[in-house]
Write a protein that holds these residues in place. Sequence first.
Motif, PDB file in Angstrom:
ATOM      1  N   ALA A 135       2.818  20.881  13.410  1.00  0.00           N
ATOM      2  CA  ALA A 135       2.288  20.850  14.786  1.00  0.00           C
ATOM      3  C   ALA A 135       2.069  19.419  15.265  1.00  0.00           C
ATOM      4  CB  ALA A 135       0.982  21.636  14.865  1.00  0.00           C
ATOM      5  N   ALA A 136       1.651  18.536  14.376  1.00  0.00           N
ATOM      6  CA  ALA A 136       1.420  17.150  14.766  1.00  0.00           C
ATOM      7  C   ALA A 136       2.734  16.459  15.130  1.00  0.00           C
ATOM      8  CB  ALA A 136       0.709  16.395  13.645  1.00  0.00           C
ATOM      9  N   ALA A 137       3.813  16.790  14.438  1.00  0.00           N
ATOM     10  CA  ALA A 137       5.121  16.206  14.764  1.00  0.00           C
ATOM     11  C   ALA A 137       5.606  16.706  16.129  1.00  0.00           C
ATOM     12  CB  ALA A 137       6.140  16.546  13.682  1.00  0.00           C
ATOM     13  N   LEU A 150       0.832  -1.195   0.000  1.00  0.00           N
ATOM     14  CA  LEU A 150       0.000   0.000   0.000  1.00  0.00           C
ATOM     15  C   LEU A 150       0.870   1.248   0.000  1.00  0.00           C
ATOM     16  CD1 LEU A 150      -2.417  -1.087   2.870  1.00  0.00           C
ATOM     17  CD2 LEU A 150      -2.880  -1.179   0.429  1.00  0.00           C
ATOM     18  N   PRO A 151       0.381   2.313  -0.598  1.00  0.00           N
ATOM     19  CA  PRO A 151       1.119   3.578  -0.467  1.00  0.00           C
ATOM     20  C   PRO A 151       1.008   4.059   0.978  1.00  0.00           C
ATOM     21  CG  PRO A 151      -0.986   3.950  -1.544  1.00  0.00           C
ATOM     22  CD  PRO A 151      -0.843   2.462  -1.378  1.00  0.00           C
ATOM     23  N   ASP A 152       1.998   4.795   1.416  1.00  0.00           N
ATOM     24  CA  ASP A 152       1.954   5.337   2.772  1.00  0.00           C
ATOM     25  C   ASP A 152       0.751   6.258   2.940  1.00  0.00           C
ATOM     26  OD1 ASP A 152       4.109   4.162   4.097  1.00  0.00           O
ATOM     27  OD2 ASP A 152       5.530   5.572   3.229  1.00  0.00           O
ATOM     28  N   VAL A 153       0.279   6.336   4.173  1.00  0.00           N
ATOM     29  CA  VAL A 153      -0.796   7.258   4.508  1.00  0.00           C
ATOM     30  C   VAL A 153      -0.267   8.677   4.354  1.00  0.00           C
ATOM     31  CG1 VAL A 153      -2.236   8.060   6.429  1.00  0.00           C
ATOM     32  CG2 VAL A 153      -1.874   5.615   6.071  1.00  0.00           C
ATOM     33  N   GLU A 154      -1.097   9.566   3.824  1.00  0.00           N
ATOM     34  CA  GLU A 154      -0.682  10.959   3.672  1.00  0.00           C
ATOM     35  C   GLU A 154      -0.312  11.539   5.022  1.00  0.00           C
ATOM     36  OE1 GLU A 154      -3.255  13.527   1.388  1.00  0.00           O
ATOM     37  OE2 GLU A 154      -3.898  11.833   0.154  1.00  0.00           O
ATOM     38  N   LYS A 155       0.643  12.431   5.019  1.00  0.00           N
ATOM     39  CA  LYS A 155       1.100  13.028   6.275  1.00  0.00           C
ATOM     40  C   LYS A 155       0.062  14.010   6.817  1.00  0.00           C
ATOM     41  CE  LYS A 155       5.929  12.162   5.795  1.00  0.00           C
ATOM     42  NZ  LYS A 155       7.207  12.498   6.319  1.00  0.00           N
ATOM     43  N   PHE A 156       0.063  14.134   8.128  1.00  0.00           N
ATOM     44  CA  PHE A 156      -0.882  15.000   8.825  1.00  0.00           C
ATOM     45  C   PHE A 156      -0.111  16.150   9.457  1.00  0.00           C
ATOM     46  CE2 PHE A 156      -3.111  16.015  12.853  1.00  0.00           C
ATOM     47  CZ  PHE A 156      -4.271  16.536  12.310  1.00  0.00           C
ATOM     48  N   ASP A 157      -0.549  17.384   9.184  1.00  0.00           N
ATOM     49  CA  ASP A 157       0.174  18.562   9.661  1.00  0.00           C
ATOM     50  C   ASP A 157      -0.384  19.159  10.945  1.00  0.00           C
ATOM     51  OD1 ASP A 157      -2.175  19.709   8.787  1.00  0.00           O
ATOM     52  OD2 ASP A 157      -1.247  20.977   7.261  1.00  0.00           O
ATOM     53  N   GLY A 158      -1.478  18.591  11.439  1.00  0.00           N
ATOM     54  CA  GLY A 158      -2.065  19.116  12.672  1.00  0.00           C
ATOM     55  C   GLY A 158      -3.341  19.894  12.447  1.00  0.00           C
ATOM     56  N   CYS A 183       1.699   2.993  16.730  1.00  0.00           N
ATOM     57  CA  CYS A 183       1.963   4.334  17.270  1.00  0.00           C
ATOM     58  C   CYS A 183       3.153   4.996  16.575  1.00  0.00           C
ATOM     59  CB  CYS A 183       2.198   4.266  18.777  1.00  0.00           C
ATOM     60  SG  CYS A 183       0.735   3.758  19.707  1.00  0.00           S
ATOM     61  N   TYR A 184       4.227   4.242  16.364  1.00  0.00           N
ATOM     62  CA  TYR A 184       5.398   4.836  15.708  1.00  0.00           C
ATOM     63  C   TYR A 184       5.121   5.157  14.243  1.00  0.00           C
ATOM     64  CZ  TYR A 184       8.601   4.694  19.590  1.00  0.00           C
ATOM     65  OH  TYR A 184       9.212   4.942  20.778  1.00  0.00           O
ATOM     66  N   TYR A 185       4.426   4.275  13.533  1.00  0.00           N
ATOM     67  CA  TYR A 185       4.085   4.595  12.145  1.00  0.00           C
ATOM     68  C   TYR A 185       3.217   5.844  12.107  1.00  0.00           C
ATOM     69  CZ  TYR A 185       2.384   4.447   7.415  1.00  0.00           C
ATOM     70  OH  TYR A 185       2.090   4.807   6.126  1.00  0.00           O
ATOM     71  N   PHE A 186       2.228   5.884  12.972  1.00  0.00           N
ATOM     72  CA  PHE A 186       1.342   7.038  13.106  1.00  0.00           C
ATOM     73  C   PHE A 186       2.177   8.306  13.270  1.00  0.00           C
ATOM     74  CE2 PHE A 186      -3.046   8.050  14.846  1.00  0.00           C
ATOM     75  CZ  PHE A 186      -2.836   9.397  15.077  1.00  0.00           C
ATOM     76  N   GLY A 187       3.109   8.274  14.216  1.00  0.00           N
ATOM     77  CA  GLY A 187       3.950   9.439  14.496  1.00  0.00           C
ATOM     78  C   GLY A 187       4.834   9.838  13.331  1.00  0.00           C
ATOM     79  N   ILE A 210       1.720   5.147  26.893  1.00  0.00           N
ATOM     80  CA  ILE A 210       0.950   5.636  25.746  1.00  0.00           C
ATOM     81  C   ILE A 210       1.322   4.863  24.482  1.00  0.00           C
ATOM     82  CG2 ILE A 210       0.552   7.622  24.226  1.00  0.00           C
ATOM     83  CD1 ILE A 210       0.869   9.402  26.717  1.00  0.00           C
ATOM     84  N   MET A 211       2.614   4.663  24.255  1.00  0.00           N
ATOM     85  CA  MET A 211       3.071   4.023  23.019  1.00  0.00           C
ATOM     86  C   MET A 211       2.739   2.531  22.967  1.00  0.00           C
ATOM     87  SD  MET A 211       4.212   6.492  21.231  1.00  0.00           S
ATOM     88  CE  MET A 211       5.124   5.722  19.914  1.00  0.00           C
TER      89      MET A 211
END
Length: 182
Positions: free
Chosen positions: A94-96, A46-54, A84-88, A111-112
């Motif tokens: 801001a999300a980073a 699968l292609p990676d999930v698009e990045k989230f900027d917050g 959790c790590y892939y998500f991060g 949490i992780m």
Amino acid sequence: MNNEFEPPSTPTFPANFPTPPPRVQIPTMPGASPLPVTTVPHEPKLPDVEKFDGNPKNSFQFLSQLEVFFHLQPRRFRQDVAKCYYFGLRCTDAAAIWFNSVIIGPDAQAIMENYQHFKNDFNQTFADPTRINDAERRLLTMRQGKRSVAQTIPEFKINVFVAGWESENLYRIFLNILNDDV
């Protein structure tokens, strides 16, 4: 030179050489020769999930894409910490910064190692606070207009889901949306 066909000799492999997966036969039509199929359970590429900027307006779509990604890659994301790590790693801006504060914070390990807890923390930070109210407003002001009933239904269902409304009075609300001549 001998004209007869000689089968190739059987190769010998070292003892630690991996063995191929078992072959299975797929039933075929009578008289047809069965085709051997190698059973190798694999996950789709699968292609990676698009990045989230917050941006909170994009948080629901980001979470939805991650859930699909994790569902289709169960072996890769068997452990919560991998999710959790892939998500991060899909977070920017801001999300980073949020993710970095999670992984270096005092409760990082707890949490992780619990994806649900991690998602809850994410939602408390980035969920769109107006999303539910916007969906409710759209349900109350929505009209069929020039669309067919079939074209109106998906928008209605999405807004019902987002608003979290129960099905008791939805039929009446939907009838109110429809044109009078329907």
